[in-house]
Design an enzyme around this catalytic site. Structure first.
Site, PDB file in Angstrom:
ATOM      1  N   GLY A   1     -20.849  31.602 -14.276  1.00 43.74           N
ATOM      2  CA  GLY A   1     -20.509  30.864 -15.485  1.00 43.74           C
ATOM      3  C   GLY A   1     -19.798  29.563 -15.155  1.00 43.74           C
TER       4      GLY A   1
ATOM      5  N   ASP B   1     -19.691  44.146 -13.935  1.00 38.64           N
ATOM      6  CA  ASP B   1     -20.341  43.814 -15.195  1.00 38.64           C
ATOM      7  C   ASP B   1     -19.494  44.378 -16.329  1.00 38.64           C
ATOM      8  OD1 ASP B   1     -21.966  43.431 -17.377  1.00 38.64           O
ATOM      9  OD2 ASP B   1     -23.775  44.252 -16.455  1.00 38.64           O
TER      10      ASP B   1
ATOM     11  N   TYR C   1     -18.775  36.537 -32.606  1.00 40.51           N
ATOM     12  CA  TYR C   1     -18.248  36.074 -31.316  1.00 40.51           C
ATOM     13  C   TYR C   1     -16.729  35.986 -31.345  1.00 40.51           C
ATOM     14  CZ  TYR C   1     -16.790  32.781 -27.699  1.00 40.51           C
ATOM     15  OH  TYR C   1     -16.124  32.175 -26.670  1.00 40.51           O
TER      16      TYR C   1
ATOM     17  N   TRP D   1     -14.462  24.356 -26.554  1.00 38.51           N
ATOM     18  CA  TRP D   1     -15.540  23.395 -26.347  1.00 38.51           C
ATOM     19  C   TRP D   1     -15.797  23.147 -24.849  1.00 38.51           C
ATOM     20  CZ3 TRP D   1     -15.743  18.973 -30.494  1.00 38.51           C
ATOM     21  CH2 TRP D   1     -15.608  19.532 -31.774  1.00 38.51           C
TER      22      TRP D   1
END
Length: 300
Positions: free
Chosen positions: A10, A39, A128, A153
């Protein structure tokens, strides 16, 4: 000091590993683990990963971040953003390991008129945000030695994010429409990684920040429209052209998930706790990340 970092594919996890590899984490051994080893959707594997690495601290930027898709994948979003962090915090508690967990501005409903403080009431608008807020709550209940770091953001030179989307679509279009009534702070993944490293260094020195919830973003604020304009301001000289960006309202661009209209975060609590924390404007960070994106294109 050995630090296990999740989500290394990520944006934030990858930036943290890269910074440490470039020498920013002197005296700190960063062990990055991907989903093949840890995970969050499979909590039963967490103990094995921690026992194999034997870290002094865990940093968890891994998350389910597909905001709109989460509306249809509620169970998966909660499994990764609530149940996984809950199990991770419990495993850390059993081993006496601290946890730094990355969270989001989407825990707020966006009706505020001043930057949100960590202690302000949360009221997520979508799945989310709700799943991330539930993860925060689970961590607080399971582990005293925790830092929850909310940011906003997030973008980087690589990966799926607003900057890269704008550069992809803007390269072939003369006009775009971008929402101008959602306010926040674009924050480069590399800056979040730098802040986390600063927290780790302070902890290693024995003068760590007190457990709790904190906010970290770049300095300043804008809208998605303003962010897009800034991106094309930098891309224009490279392309030899610049698309026109039309400002529209959220109502004119409906999405499956509702988003906060105002989610600027107040970072003063973390700055007070750690005066050496690196800070720069979102525009200065964009200069660096945009240059890195262009350099990556040249070598691709």
């Amino acid at each position: 000091m050995r630090v296990l970092v999740t989500g290394v594919t990520g944006q934030v996890g990858g930036a943290l590993v890269r910074l440490a590899g470039e020498g920013a984490g002197e005296g700190i051994e960063i062990v990055g683990v991907g989903r093949d080893r840890l995970d969050l959707a499979q909590p039963g594997r967490i103990d094995g990963a921690l026992d194999a690495v034997r870290p002094d601290l865990v940093v968890n930027p891994a998350a389910y971040t597909a905001v709109d898709k989460a509306e249809q994948e509620r169970d998966l979003a909660f499994a990764i953003n609530r149940d996984g962090p809950a199990a991770l915090a419990a495993s850390c508690a059993e081993r006496g390991i601290g946890l730094v967990h990355v969270s989001t501005d989407y825990v707020f409903d966006g009706t505020g008129t001043r930057p949100y403080r960590p202690e302000d009431p949360v009221a997520p608008l979508g799945v989310y945000g709700a799943s991330k807020e539930a993860g925060e709550t689970a961590i607080r209940h399971a582990l005293e030695d925790h830092l929850i770091l909310r940011t906003a953001w997030v973008y980087a030179a690589r990966g799926g994010n607003f900057m890269n989307t704008m550069l992809r679509v803007g390269k072939d279009r003369d006009e775009l429409k971008v929402v101008a009534d959602q306010h926040g702070t674009p924050t480069a993944a590399v800056d979040i990684a730098g802040a986390i490293l600063a927290l780790i260094r302070t902890r290693r020195a024995g003068d760590g920040v007190a457990p709790g919830t904190y906010h970290y973003t770049a300095d300043g604020e804008t809208t998605w429209h303003g962010f897009a304009e800034a991106i094309f301001e930098r891309a224009g000289p490279v392309w030899g052209r610049r698309p026109t960006v039309h400002a529209i309202t959220t109502a004119e661009y409906p999405t499956p998930a509702r988003r906060p209209g105002y989610s600027v975060l107040d970072t003063s609590a973390l700055t007070a706790a750690l005066p050496s924390l690196p800070h720069r404007s979102w525009q200065a960070a964009l200069d660096e990340v945009f240059a890195a994106r262009m350099a990556a294109e040249e070598t691709a």
